[in-house]
Design a protein around this motif. Sequence first.
Motif, short mmCIF file in Angstrom:
data_model
loop_
_atom_site.label_atom_id
_atom_site.label_comp_id
_atom_site.label_asym_id
_atom_site.label_seq_id
_atom_site.Cartn_x
_atom_site.Cartn_y
_atom_site.Cartn_z
N TYR A 190 0.77 5.12 0.43
CA TYR A 190 -0.17 6.05 1.03
C TYR A 190 0.47 7.44 1.17
O TYR A 190 1.64 7.63 0.85
CB TYR A 190 -0.65 5.53 2.38
CG TYR A 190 0.42 5.51 3.45
CD1 TYR A 190 0.49 6.51 4.43
CD2 TYR A 190 1.39 4.51 3.47
CE1 TYR A 190 1.47 6.51 5.40
CE2 TYR A 190 2.38 4.50 4.45
CZ TYR A 190 2.42 5.50 5.40
OH TYR A 190 3.41 5.50 6.35
N ASN A 191 -0.33 8.39 1.62
CA ASN A 191 0.13 9.77 1.79
C ASN A 191 0.67 10.33 0.47
O ASN A 191 1.71 10.97 0.42
CB ASN A 191 1.20 9.86 2.90
CG ASN A 191 1.52 11.30 3.29
OD1 ASN A 191 0.73 12.21 3.02
ND2 ASN A 191 2.68 11.50 3.90
N ASN B 187 5.33 5.10 2.40
CA ASN B 187 4.89 6.47 2.61
C ASN B 187 5.40 7.35 1.46
O ASN B 187 6.61 7.53 1.29
CB ASN B 187 5.43 6.98 3.95
CG ASN B 187 4.88 8.35 4.30
OD1 ASN B 187 4.24 9.02 3.49
ND2 ASN B 187 5.13 8.78 5.54
N TYR C 175 -4.15 7.09 -2.04
CA TYR C 175 -3.44 5.84 -1.79
C TYR C 175 -3.61 4.91 -2.99
O TYR C 175 -4.55 5.06 -3.78
CB TYR C 175 -3.95 5.15 -0.52
CG TYR C 175 -5.32 4.53 -0.70
CD1 TYR C 175 -5.46 3.20 -1.15
CD2 TYR C 175 -6.48 5.28 -0.49
CE1 TYR C 175 -6.71 2.66 -1.37
CE2 TYR C 175 -7.73 4.74 -0.71
CZ TYR C 175 -7.85 3.43 -1.15
OH TYR C 175 -9.08 2.89 -1.37
N LEU D 280 3.98 -1.22 3.72
CA LEU D 280 3.49 0.14 3.62
C LEU D 280 4.60 1.04 3.09
O LEU D 280 5.75 0.94 3.52
CB LEU D 280 3.01 0.65 4.98
CG LEU D 280 1.83 -0.10 5.61
CD1 LEU D 280 1.50 0.49 6.98
CD2 LEU D 280 0.60 -0.03 4.71
N ASN E 212 -7.46 8.08 3.67
CA ASN E 212 -6.72 6.94 4.23
C ASN E 212 -7.12 5.65 3.53
O ASN E 212 -8.27 5.47 3.13
CB ASN E 212 -6.99 6.81 5.73
CG ASN E 212 -6.47 8.02 6.51
OD1 ASN E 212 -5.44 8.57 6.17
ND2 ASN E 212 -7.20 8.41 7.55
N TYR E 213 -6.17 4.74 3.42
CA TYR E 213 -6.48 3.44 2.80
C TYR E 213 -7.40 2.64 3.72
O TYR E 213 -7.34 2.74 4.95
CB TYR E 213 -5.21 2.67 2.50
CG TYR E 213 -4.35 2.36 3.72
CD1 TYR E 213 -4.60 1.23 4.52
CD2 TYR E 213 -3.29 3.18 4.07
CE1 TYR E 213 -3.83 0.95 5.62
CE2 TYR E 213 -2.51 2.91 5.18
CZ TYR E 213 -2.78 1.80 5.96
OH TYR E 213 -2.02 1.52 7.07
N ILE F 16 0.86 -1.18 0.00
CA ILE F 16 0.00 0.00 0.00
C ILE F 16 0.90 1.23 0.00
O ILE F 16 1.75 1.41 0.88
CB ILE F 16 -0.93 0.05 1.23
CG1 ILE F 16 -1.89 -1.15 1.23
CG2 ILE F 16 -1.72 1.36 1.24
CD1 ILE F 16 -2.77 -1.25 2.46
#
Length: 419
Positions: free
Chosen positions: A8-9, A66, A37, A64, A52-53, A6
Amino acid sequence: MKADLIVYNIGTLVTSKELERKSIGDMENIEVLKNAYIAIEKENIISIGEGNYPVELKDEKTELFNAEGKVITPGIVDSHTHLVHYGSRENELPLKIKGVPYLEILKQGGGILSTVRNTREASKEQLFNKAYEVLNRMAKFGVTTVESKSGYGLNMETEIKQLEVNKELNKKHPLEIISTFLGAHAVPEEYINDKKKYIEEIIKMLKKVKEKDLAEFCDIFCEDSVFDIEESRYILNEAKKEGFKLKIHADEIVSLGGAELAGELQTVSAEHLMAISDKGIDELVKNKVIANILPATSFNLGKNYAPVRKMINKGVTVALSTDYNPGSCPCENIQFVMNIASAQIKMTPLEIIKATTINGAKAIKKENKIGSLEVGKQADFIIYDTHNLNYIFYNIGINHVNDVFKKGKIIVKNKKLVF
């Protein structure tokens, strides 16, 4: 379903998913998400969105990543290159600077004929190693898929050799290689006084290439003193009979009617188009032919750029590519092409991203698999080292790509190859 990765951000996520056009000339019609994401399982995207995921996508095995608020786009599709060849032609640079036309250099035994001699003499290993290093550099600039044309053999043995190297590269390099047969790139020296006989050889090559399953596309250099409209029509129709999808180098130097022929034959793409006529533009629109524009070639040769704004305003689907080759455009840097498109052709950032992603994928008939970031598609994407999409086009001449993911796996990390 749980994600393997994933990301994200994400500050700005340009998915290149096509949206409804606001007008005929709207080429900014691609999705842009904020604070987003991407969730990936194996090679494909399983979820994508803003905020958010979803926590249900994650388990103890999920990695994860970032993105730190940076810009992400799909991986770049360089849909017109002449990747596999040997030798270089820097000795022709003084001639070009003095304004000697390419066709004149060709008549003197230079140009493509020089590369043909070197490529014929090179081993498969030499061709493979040279091309592999080029792909490494392309990957650092954000390219994840490359179309690679033959056309530096101009005989059965070497054309097959080039395409077999493409196949080997596709197996051993993380980037995907899409092969195009371009035996009709020029007339070789041994057939210079008997073009008709060489065309017969091209037809034999077509059959052998198809028999060996070495290329999806057939291309041709339709140009003054190379292959005229009738010859191009004949060769491309024969290629179509063999099951090839069609491409055409059209109206690069002379307004010969190559774009009109592309429309007539409904080729997948027409390439170059610096000398395209208004009728040719209309034929591209009518027959949904991709205009594959190669601005670094115009820049390098000091020639006019294709009339891209006119094409866009009339509704042509425009792609952008490097045209990497040893003669007119020894450029491996797709970001340089993007900079030219912004500064000289006046394309907007979103138009350029669309031209190098989903439209590039359309130019190689892979838009259902790559070119945009959507659920079910392959996870090919770039993380740019910026928080602002416009900055990529504002700060020119540097590599803005920080990380590159191909099929859900990182292949460039902090600007360094990791494969």
